[in-house]
Every structure is written in C-alpha cells, then in structure tokens.
Design an enzyme around this catalytic site. Structure first.
Site, PDB file in Angstrom:
ATOM      1  N   ASP A  70     -19.792  -5.753   4.174  1.00 16.82           N
ATOM      2  CA  ASP A  70     -19.290  -4.535   4.810  1.00 16.82           C
ATOM      3  C   ASP A  70     -18.792  -3.525   3.780  1.00 16.82           C
ATOM      4  O   ASP A  70     -18.928  -2.316   3.964  1.00 16.82           O
ATOM      5  CB  ASP A  70     -18.154  -4.881   5.783  1.00 16.82           C
ATOM      6  N   ARG A 155      10.416  -1.992  -2.182  1.00 19.43           N
ATOM      7  CA  ARG A 155      11.049  -0.926  -1.406  1.00 19.43           C
ATOM      8  C   ARG A 155      10.116  -0.419  -0.297  1.00 19.43           C
ATOM      9  O   ARG A 155       8.913  -0.340  -0.471  1.00 19.43           O
ATOM     10  CB  ARG A 155      11.414   0.250  -2.307  1.00 19.43           C
TER      11      ARG A 155
END
Length: 290
Positions: A70, A155
């Site tokens: 793909d 973060r």
C-alpha cells in the site's frame, strides 16, 4: 483507455521484487507495449535501460503499475494525481487494502487489464497547505491521511481545530489524524477512528491519545475545510503526508486541509467487496446463524 506506454513504480525492498517485475516487463514486451521504470534504480532488477526521470515518466505513461504494498501505491497515487493516470496495484506486501491484485495469476490479471475488463475506482484525495504568518509555505496532496504529530519527547501538543472557520476544539494530544474514507483503515483506525466505506466521500478527524476522554473522532463532509493551528510544542512537531512526506512545523503555523481537486484512479476487478476485504485483512470471525 489508451494503453501504449506502461510505467512501473517499484518497491525494491520487497521480496520477489526482481522476479515479479521481470514477469511483468516480459509480459508487456510480448504485447509490444512501451515500458518505463520511474527513477534511476532499474539496475536493482537488472533493467536500468528502462529508467526514466520522474517528470518525463509522468508525461509518457498511460498507466502506472505499482509493485509493492500500500505504501508504494500511495506514493504512486500522489505522483499520478495531477496527470490523472490510472494505477494498477500489485501486492508484494502483507496487509494491503489498496493493492488488491496478488502475484498469483498475475498474467491473467494483466490480460484482463489489456482487454479492458476492469473497473476504475476513483478515490477522493486531500489537499494540505501549511501557512506561516499568513504566507503559504508548503503544499501537499494525500490519498490516506494528513497527520500532525510530536517527535520523540513525551510532551503533549495543543492543536486548535476549526471546521469551515468555526472553532471546534483544542486537542491536547499526541497528535491528530485527518483522513479520507480510504485512509480510515490506516493510521486513523489504529488511533481509534471509525471504518468508513471508501465510496463515501468524507473527512475524518481522529485525535491520537487525547488527554481528555471527551475528545472523540468525528466525520465531516467532503466539502468542509479543516484548519489546525499549532498552539504549543517547542520540540519537533511534524505534518506527515500518507506516512511518507514530512514537514517540520513551528508554533502558530496553520495547516489547512480540504478535498483535493485531484482523485486517485485505481484499477480493480471487483473480485472482492470492501467488506470481504475487511473480513480477510482484519481477520474478523463469526458465522451467520440460520
């Protein structure tokens, strides 16, 4: 469809690449069709005389054979979109939703193609524009998805999200996937997004590991526009196209995503329905009670 010149886009890292590519080339030569290999790596399969620079390749070929998985077809679709070139995807990979043609009975499939006994499946694509200080600095086209995601640091990032200039939500998350219905079975699905029939043109927004339980995936119309503003994130934040092309964002950059004016044109024989492919690829089980 005119069929004089055939182009090959090849994933040289796949097993059986050389053998399968040579089978295809020999068959095309037997039919007296011109053959081109995109790029300059034909030597990988012993066919460097067929190499063709990408720009010329896209002007010369009537059809592209994508040989890989793909990922190879996604790259081929982005290259082919502006020229409206149809793509015939041959699967050398494993889990493939787009490349449905296997190497078993390959010549039989090529004969059907040559005789025009196929269907053309047109898939919606996305246009992605990156703006910095109101200036357009980058533009992409995607078949599966546009992903805004953080780098290796832990973060979270904050992404203010608008639909048709209406404020929707600021995602505090690891990122956000904006996908087509075709891409609903790719990264979006892994992030918890819905499976959408590719015949339904839509845009799907799926947050990646959102830091609030109320942040859920949702689907909007094909003619809607999404605008995402990077509100925070000092570390490496990237916008990624189909998992293959990337661009580093800065705080306050805007990413604008909408339906592209181009479509991917995929050749299929419709031997299996989308739902049959789902059952096979996702290994769904169960039986009908009679």
């Amino acid at each position: 469809m005119k069929l004089d010149s055939i182009g090959l886009i090849v994933n040289y890292k796949k097993e059986k690449t050389r053998e399968t590519a040579c089978r295809i080339i020999d068959w095309l030569n037997f039919k007296k069709l011109k053959v081109y290999i995109e790029g300059d790596k034909g030597k990988e399969i012993g066919k460097e005389e067929l190499d063709c620079p990408t720009e010329k390749f896209l002007k010369e070929v009537d059809l592209i054979i994508s040989l890989g998985g793909d990922g190879t077809l996604l790259r081929a679709a982005r290259l082919a979109a502006a020229e409206d070139i149809p793509i015939f995807g041959v699967n050398l990979g494993g889990l493939g939703f787009l490349t449905q043609i296997s190497i078993n009975g390959l010549e039989k499939s090529l004969e059907k193609l040559y005789q025009g006994r196929y269907f053309l499946d047109e898939r919606m694509m996305l246009s992605c524009i990156v703006k910095r200080k109101e200036e357009e600095i980058k533009k992409f086209t995607a078949l599966n998805d546009v992903v805004i995601g953080k780098g290796a640091f832990a973060r979270i990032i904050c992404l203010a999200t608008y639909v048709n200039n209406d404020y929707v939500i600021t995602y505090s998350a690891d990122g956000l996937v904006v996908s087509t219905s075709t891409g609903s079975t790719a990264y979006s699905l892994s992030a918890g997004g819905p499976i959408v029939d590719p015949n339904i043109n839509s845009i799907i927004l799926t947050p990646i590991c959102p830091h609030t339980l109320s942040a859920r995936p949702f689907i909007i119309g094909e003619n809607d526009q999404v605008k995402i503003t990077l509100e925070s994130g000092e570390e490496k934040i990237m916008v990624t196209i189909d998992g293959q092309e990337g661009f580093i964002l800065k705080p306050k950059d805007e990413v604008i995503i909408k339906k592209s004016g181009h479509k991917a044109r995929l050749i299929t024989f419709k031997e299996k329905s989308f739902y049959a492919i789902l059952r096979e690829k996702l290994r769904w089980s169960g039986q009908i009670n009679k």
